[in-house]
Design a protein around this motif. Structure first.
Motif, PDB file in Angstrom:
ATOM      1  N   THR A  23      36.985  47.921  99.149  1.00 19.93           N
ATOM      2  CA  THR A  23      38.439  48.119  99.167  1.00 19.93           C
ATOM      3  C   THR A  23      39.126  47.099  98.263  1.00 19.93           C
ATOM      4  O   THR A  23      40.034  47.445  97.505  1.00 19.93           O
ATOM      5  CB  THR A  23      38.977  48.002 100.606  1.00 19.93           C
ATOM      6  OG1 THR A  23      38.355  48.995 101.414  1.00 19.93           O
ATOM      7  CG2 THR A  23      40.481  48.174 100.652  1.00 19.93           C
ATOM      8  N   ALA A  24      38.684  45.856  98.333  1.00 20.87           N
ATOM      9  CA  ALA A  24      39.272  44.806  97.493  1.00 20.87           C
ATOM     10  C   ALA A  24      39.047  45.105  96.012  1.00 20.87           C
ATOM     11  O   ALA A  24      39.958  44.935  95.193  1.00 20.87           O
ATOM     12  CB  ALA A  24      38.679  43.440  97.856  1.00 20.87           C
ATOM     13  N   GLU A  25      37.858  45.570  95.664  1.00 20.00           N
ATOM     14  CA  GLU A  25      37.566  45.897  94.267  1.00 20.00           C
ATOM     15  C   GLU A  25      38.434  47.062  93.788  1.00 20.00           C
ATOM     16  O   GLU A  25      38.936  47.056  92.668  1.00 20.00           O
ATOM     17  CB  GLU A  25      36.086  46.222  94.093  1.00 20.00           C
ATOM     18  CG  GLU A  25      35.675  46.423  92.659  1.00 20.00           C
ATOM     19  CD  GLU A  25      35.934  45.203  91.790  1.00 20.00           C
ATOM     20  OE1 GLU A  25      36.208  45.393  90.581  1.00 20.00           O
ATOM     21  OE2 GLU A  25      35.872  44.064  92.283  1.00 20.00           O
ATOM     22  N   ARG A  26      38.607  48.049  94.652  1.00 20.65           N
ATOM     23  CA  ARG A  26      39.468  49.184  94.303  1.00 20.65           C
ATOM     24  C   ARG A  26      40.914  48.713  94.081  1.00 20.65           C
ATOM     25  O   ARG A  26      41.573  49.133  93.145  1.00 20.65           O
ATOM     26  CB  ARG A  26      39.390  50.237  95.422  1.00 20.65           C
ATOM     27  CG  ARG A  26      39.914  51.568  95.070  1.00 20.65           C
ATOM     28  CD  ARG A  26      39.590  52.655  96.091  1.00 20.65           C
ATOM     29  NE  ARG A  26      39.572  52.234  97.486  1.00 20.65           N
ATOM     30  CZ  ARG A  26      38.475  52.101  98.236  1.00 20.65           C
ATOM     31  NH1 ARG A  26      37.299  52.367  97.723  1.00 20.65           N
ATOM     32  NH2 ARG A  26      38.550  51.724  99.499  1.00 20.65           N
ATOM     33  N   ARG A  28      41.838  45.735  93.091  1.00 15.31           N
ATOM     34  CA  ARG A  28      41.876  44.999  91.819  1.00 15.31           C
ATOM     35  C   ARG A  28      41.977  45.954  90.630  1.00 15.31           C
ATOM     36  O   ARG A  28      42.712  45.700  89.674  1.00 15.31           O
ATOM     37  CB  ARG A  28      40.640  44.111  91.685  1.00 15.31           C
ATOM     38  CG  ARG A  28      40.676  42.894  92.564  1.00 15.31           C
ATOM     39  CD  ARG A  28      39.472  41.984  92.304  1.00 15.31           C
ATOM     40  NE  ARG A  28      39.411  40.939  93.290  1.00 15.31           N
ATOM     41  CZ  ARG A  28      38.630  40.953  94.357  1.00 15.31           C
ATOM     42  NH1 ARG A  28      37.811  41.964  94.573  1.00 15.31           N
ATOM     43  NH2 ARG A  28      38.644  39.956  95.214  1.00 15.31           N
ATOM     44  N   LYS A  29      41.242  47.054  90.695  1.00 18.45           N
ATOM     45  CA  LYS A  29      41.303  48.039  89.607  1.00 18.45           C
ATOM     46  C   LYS A  29      42.678  48.683  89.528  1.00 18.45           C
ATOM     47  O   LYS A  29      43.218  48.883  88.432  1.00 18.45           O
ATOM     48  CB  LYS A  29      40.226  49.112  89.806  1.00 18.45           C
ATOM     49  CG  LYS A  29      38.823  48.603  89.577  1.00 18.45           C
ATOM     50  CD  LYS A  29      37.792  49.678  89.857  1.00 18.45           C
ATOM     51  CE  LYS A  29      36.381  49.138  89.699  1.00 18.45           C
ATOM     52  NZ  LYS A  29      35.361  50.138  90.035  1.00 18.45           N
ATOM     53  N   ILE A  30      43.248  49.015  90.670  1.00 11.86           N
ATOM     54  CA  ILE A  30      44.580  49.632  90.678  1.00 11.86           C
ATOM     55  C   ILE A  30      45.628  48.636  90.201  1.00 11.86           C
ATOM     56  O   ILE A  30      46.567  49.006  89.486  1.00 11.86           O
ATOM     57  CB  ILE A  30      44.910  50.190  92.076  1.00 11.86           C
ATOM     58  CG1 ILE A  30      43.973  51.351  92.401  1.00 11.86           C
ATOM     59  CG2 ILE A  30      46.363  50.638  92.164  1.00 11.86           C
ATOM     60  CD1 ILE A  30      44.067  51.856  93.833  1.00 11.86           C
ATOM     61  N   ILE A  31      45.479  47.369  90.569  1.00 13.12           N
ATOM     62  CA  ILE A  31      46.404  46.335  90.099  1.00 13.12           C
ATOM     63  C   ILE A  31      46.359  46.246  88.583  1.00 13.12           C
ATOM     64  O   ILE A  31      47.400  46.179  87.920  1.00 13.12           O
ATOM     65  CB  ILE A  31      46.083  44.974  90.760  1.00 13.12           C
ATOM     66  CG1 ILE A  31      46.498  44.999  92.237  1.00 13.12           C
ATOM     67  CG2 ILE A  31      46.746  43.820  90.020  1.00 13.12           C
ATOM     68  CD1 ILE A  31      45.982  43.816  93.040  1.00 13.12           C
ATOM     69  N   LEU A  32      45.162  46.264  88.016  1.00 15.50           N
ATOM     70  CA  LEU A  32      45.023  46.215  86.562  1.00 15.50           C
ATOM     71  C   LEU A  32      45.674  47.437  85.918  1.00 15.50           C
ATOM     72  O   LEU A  32      46.423  47.313  84.943  1.00 15.50           O
ATOM     73  CB  LEU A  32      43.553  46.118  86.169  1.00 15.50           C
ATOM     74  CG  LEU A  32      43.258  46.090  84.666  1.00 15.50           C
ATOM     75  CD1 LEU A  32      43.903  44.868  84.024  1.00 15.50           C
ATOM     76  CD2 LEU A  32      41.768  46.114  84.421  1.00 15.50           C
ATOM     77  N   ALA A  33      45.407  48.616  86.475  1.00  7.90           N
ATOM     78  CA  ALA A  33      46.008  49.841  85.937  1.00  7.90           C
ATOM     79  C   ALA A  33      47.531  49.797  86.051  1.00  7.90           C
ATOM     80  O   ALA A  33      48.235  50.235  85.131  1.00  7.90           O
ATOM     81  CB  ALA A  33      45.455  51.060  86.671  1.00  7.90           C
ATOM     82  N   LEU A  74      51.813  48.053  91.942  1.00  5.06           N
ATOM     83  CA  LEU A  74      51.345  46.672  91.849  1.00  5.06           C
ATOM     84  C   LEU A  74      51.638  45.921  93.136  1.00  5.06           C
ATOM     85  O   LEU A  74      50.748  45.285  93.720  1.00  5.06           O
ATOM     86  CB  LEU A  74      52.005  45.973  90.659  1.00  5.06           C
ATOM     87  CG  LEU A  74      51.666  44.498  90.461  1.00  5.06           C
ATOM     88  CD1 LEU A  74      50.225  44.348  90.032  1.00  5.06           C
ATOM     89  CD2 LEU A  74      52.590  43.885  89.435  1.00  5.06           C
ATOM     90  N   GLY A  75      52.868  46.007  93.602  1.00  3.01           N
ATOM     91  CA  GLY A  75      53.248  45.293  94.821  1.00  3.01           C
ATOM     92  C   GLY A  75      52.467  45.749  96.035  1.00  3.01           C
ATOM     93  O   GLY A  75      52.009  44.936  96.848  1.00  3.01           O
ATOM     94  N   SER A  76      52.294  47.040  96.158  1.00  5.24           N
ATOM     95  CA  SER A  76      51.562  47.591  97.295  1.00  5.24           C
ATOM     96  C   SER A  76      50.107  47.137  97.292  1.00  5.24           C
ATOM     97  O   SER A  76      49.569  46.734  98.331  1.00  5.24           O
ATOM     98  CB  SER A  76      51.633  49.119  97.253  1.00  5.24           C
ATOM     99  OG  SER A  76      50.812  49.676  98.231  1.00  5.24           O
ATOM    100  N   ASN A  77      49.478  47.175  96.146  1.00  6.71           N
ATOM    101  CA  ASN A  77      48.065  46.821  96.080  1.00  6.71           C
ATOM    102  C   ASN A  77      47.828  45.324  96.151  1.00  6.71           C
ATOM    103  O   ASN A  77      46.788  44.899  96.656  1.00  6.71           O
ATOM    104  CB  ASN A  77      47.427  47.438  94.836  1.00  6.71           C
ATOM    105  CG  ASN A  77      47.131  48.893  95.070  1.00  6.71           C
ATOM    106  OD1 ASN A  77      46.185  49.230  95.755  1.00  6.71           O
ATOM    107  ND2 ASN A  77      47.966  49.766  94.542  1.00  6.71           N
ATOM    108  N   VAL A  78      48.774  44.525  95.682  1.00  8.04           N
ATOM    109  CA  VAL A  78      48.640  43.071  95.844  1.00  8.04           C
ATOM    110  C   VAL A  78      48.695  42.730  97.326  1.00  8.04           C
ATOM    111  O   VAL A  78      47.897  41.927  97.829  1.00  8.04           O
ATOM    112  CB  VAL A  78      49.736  42.321  95.044  1.00  8.04           C
ATOM    113  CG1 VAL A  78      49.839  40.874  95.471  1.00  8.04           C
ATOM    114  CG2 VAL A  78      49.451  42.406  93.556  1.00  8.04           C
ATOM    115  N   SER A  79      49.606  43.367  98.053  1.00  2.00           N
ATOM    116  CA  SER A  79      49.712  43.144  99.492  1.00  2.00           C
ATOM    117  C   SER A  79      48.438  43.586 100.212  1.00  2.00           C
ATOM    118  O   SER A  79      47.909  42.868 101.071  1.00  2.00           O
ATOM    119  CB  SER A  79      50.916  43.910 100.040  1.00  2.00           C
ATOM    120  OG  SER A  79      50.966  43.836 101.426  1.00  2.00           O
TER     121      SER A  79
END
Length: 111
Positions: A23-26, A28-33, A74-79
């Motif tokens: 989940t954390a890796e996913r 990170r990928k979404i944050i980058l995208a 970005l905000g959602s996935n960082v949280s």
């Protein structure tokens, strides 16, 4: 089968840690995208404002939507990443505690 067997519980916790790591890796990928989408949207918006892309309102609206969508994602996935990392740390502490409870025997050299 003994339900309180610490080794079974450790195995379950390790499986949970692996799920959380995925989940954390996913995230990170979404944050980058999301960061890429924000940059592309900002570039398109700047190009539209400077007239480099003509006076196309659709491009400007699309660029604004990309920037806003990227910021939300970005905000959602960082949280989510922060919560996941906290859950991983808690699970690792619990696993270490369970391993500490197991009566381990020292195996000597077989010479």
């Amino acid at each position: 089968m003994d339900e309180d067997d610490p080794s079974d519980e450790v195995a379950r916790i390790e499986a949970r840690i692996e799920e959380l790591a995925e989940t954390a890796e996913r995230c990170r990928k979404i944050i980058l995208a999301s960061k890429v989408v924000i940059c592309v949207g900002a570039g398109l918006l700047l190009g539209a404002m400077l007239g480099l892309l003509g006076s196309n309102a659709v491009v400007a609206l699309g660029a604004i939507a990309a920037v806003l969508g990227g910021i939300v994602s970005l905000g959602s996935n960082v949280s989510t990443l922060r919560q996941t990392m906290a859950a991983i740390a808690a699970a690792e502490r619990f696993r270490a505690e369970l391993i500490g409870r197991i009566d381990l025997r020292l195996v000597g050299d077989a010479r």
